[in-house]
Design a protein around this motif. Structure first.
Motif, PDB file in Angstrom:
ATOM      1  N   PHE A  49       0.872  -1.190  -0.048  1.00 53.02           N
ATOM      2  CA  PHE A  49       0.071   0.068   0.022  1.00 53.02           C
ATOM      3  C   PHE A  49       0.758   1.326   0.040  1.00 53.02           C
ATOM      4  O   PHE A  49       0.729   2.217  -0.765  1.00 53.02           O
ATOM      5  N   LEU A  50       1.782   1.261   0.952  1.00 52.26           N
ATOM      6  CA  LEU A  50       2.732   2.523   0.866  1.00 52.26           C
ATOM      7  C   LEU A  50       3.705   2.601  -0.416  1.00 52.26           C
ATOM      8  O   LEU A  50       3.841   3.855  -0.863  1.00 52.26           O
ATOM      9  N   GLY A  51       3.895   1.407  -0.791  1.00 51.41           N
ATOM     10  CA  GLY A  51       4.652   1.564  -2.111  1.00 51.41           C
ATOM     11  C   GLY A  51       3.906   2.077  -3.241  1.00 51.41           C
ATOM     12  O   GLY A  51       4.598   2.728  -4.101  1.00 51.41           O
ATOM     13  N   PHE A  52       2.661   1.650  -3.169  1.00 47.76           N
ATOM     14  CA  PHE A  52       2.210   1.927  -4.605  1.00 47.76           C
ATOM     15  C   PHE A  52       1.252   3.356  -4.350  1.00 47.76           C
ATOM     16  O   PHE A  52       1.087   4.095  -5.308  1.00 47.76           O
ATOM     17  N   ASN A  53       0.727   3.597  -3.220  1.00 50.00           N
ATOM     18  CA  ASN A  53      -0.021   4.603  -2.895  1.00 50.00           C
ATOM     19  C   ASN A  53       0.269   5.988  -2.281  1.00 50.00           C
ATOM     20  O   ASN A  53      -0.493   6.957  -1.931  1.00 50.00           O
ATOM     21  N   SER A  54       1.578   6.061  -1.721  1.00 48.04           N
ATOM     22  CA  SER A  54       1.898   7.056  -0.918  1.00 48.04           C
ATOM     23  C   SER A  54       2.192   8.247  -1.711  1.00 48.04           C
ATOM     24  O   SER A  54       2.089   9.625  -1.191  1.00 48.04           O
ATOM     25  N   VAL A  94      -6.364   1.758  -7.648  1.00 49.44           N
ATOM     26  CA  VAL A  94      -7.239   1.873  -8.753  1.00 49.44           C
ATOM     27  C   VAL A  94      -8.577   2.727  -8.550  1.00 49.44           C
ATOM     28  O   VAL A  94      -8.956   3.589  -9.020  1.00 49.44           O
ATOM     29  N   LEU A  95      -8.874   2.355  -6.931  1.00 52.45           N
ATOM     30  CA  LEU A  95     -10.232   3.163  -6.744  1.00 52.45           C
ATOM     31  C   LEU A  95      -9.717   4.569  -6.251  1.00 52.45           C
ATOM     32  O   LEU A  95     -10.450   5.459  -6.639  1.00 52.45           O
ATOM     33  N   VAL A  96      -8.532   4.776  -5.792  1.00 47.42           N
ATOM     34  CA  VAL A  96      -8.136   6.302  -5.628  1.00 47.42           C
ATOM     35  C   VAL A  96      -7.782   7.197  -6.862  1.00 47.42           C
ATOM     36  O   VAL A  96      -8.242   8.138  -6.724  1.00 47.42           O
ATOM     37  N   ASN A  97      -7.235   6.493  -8.008  1.00 46.83           N
ATOM     38  CA  ASN A  97      -6.872   7.005  -8.998  1.00 46.83           C
ATOM     39  C   ASN A  97      -7.841   7.058 -10.196  1.00 46.83           C
ATOM     40  O   ASN A  97      -7.648   7.174 -11.224  1.00 46.83           O
ATOM     41  N   TRP A  98      -9.123   6.616  -9.904  1.00 49.58           N
ATOM     42  CA  TRP A  98     -10.254   6.315 -10.697  1.00 49.58           C
ATOM     43  C   TRP A  98     -10.983   7.563 -11.020  1.00 49.58           C
ATOM     44  O   TRP A  98     -11.313   8.811 -10.381  1.00 49.58           O
TER      45      TRP A  98
END
Length: 100
Positions: A49-54, A94-98
């Motif tokens: 999660f931190l690696g992809f979304n931070s 995907v949900l955050v960057n939709w």
């Protein structure tokens, strides 16, 4: 470009630390573990999660370190935890960057 180098180095260090940790805990050459290790699954979820979304180099590096720690364990360990962590991180990304 330097960001990616930091991510690769921290992932590699995490993999080495995970391998050393699993060798210190288990002496068998290969064991197919059938149950989920809940603490390692949490570490994997947080790491991916931190690696992809931070969006921050330091937090992403820490995330890849944690993900590498779980993924770098000996054969038979950490594969289910890594899969669960990756799936949750990708779905969250995907949900955050939709954008519709």
């Amino acid at each position: 470009m330097l960001d990616y180098m930091i991510y690769i180095i921290t992932f590699t260090v995490g993999s080495i630390l995970g391998l050393l940790y699993s060798y210190s805990k288990h002496g068998e050459p290969f064991v197919a573990v059938t149950k989920l290790n809940i603490p390692f699954m949490i570490v994997s979820i947080v790491g991916w999660f931190l690696g992809f979304n931070s969006g921050n180099v330091i937090l992403s590096a820490i995330g890849f370190l944690l993900a590498g720690f779980v993924m770098g364990e000996r054969p038979g360990y950490g594969r289910k935890e890594t899969a669960v962590g990756l799936i949750i991180a990708i779905v969250t990304y995907v949900l955050v960057n939709w954008t519709v």
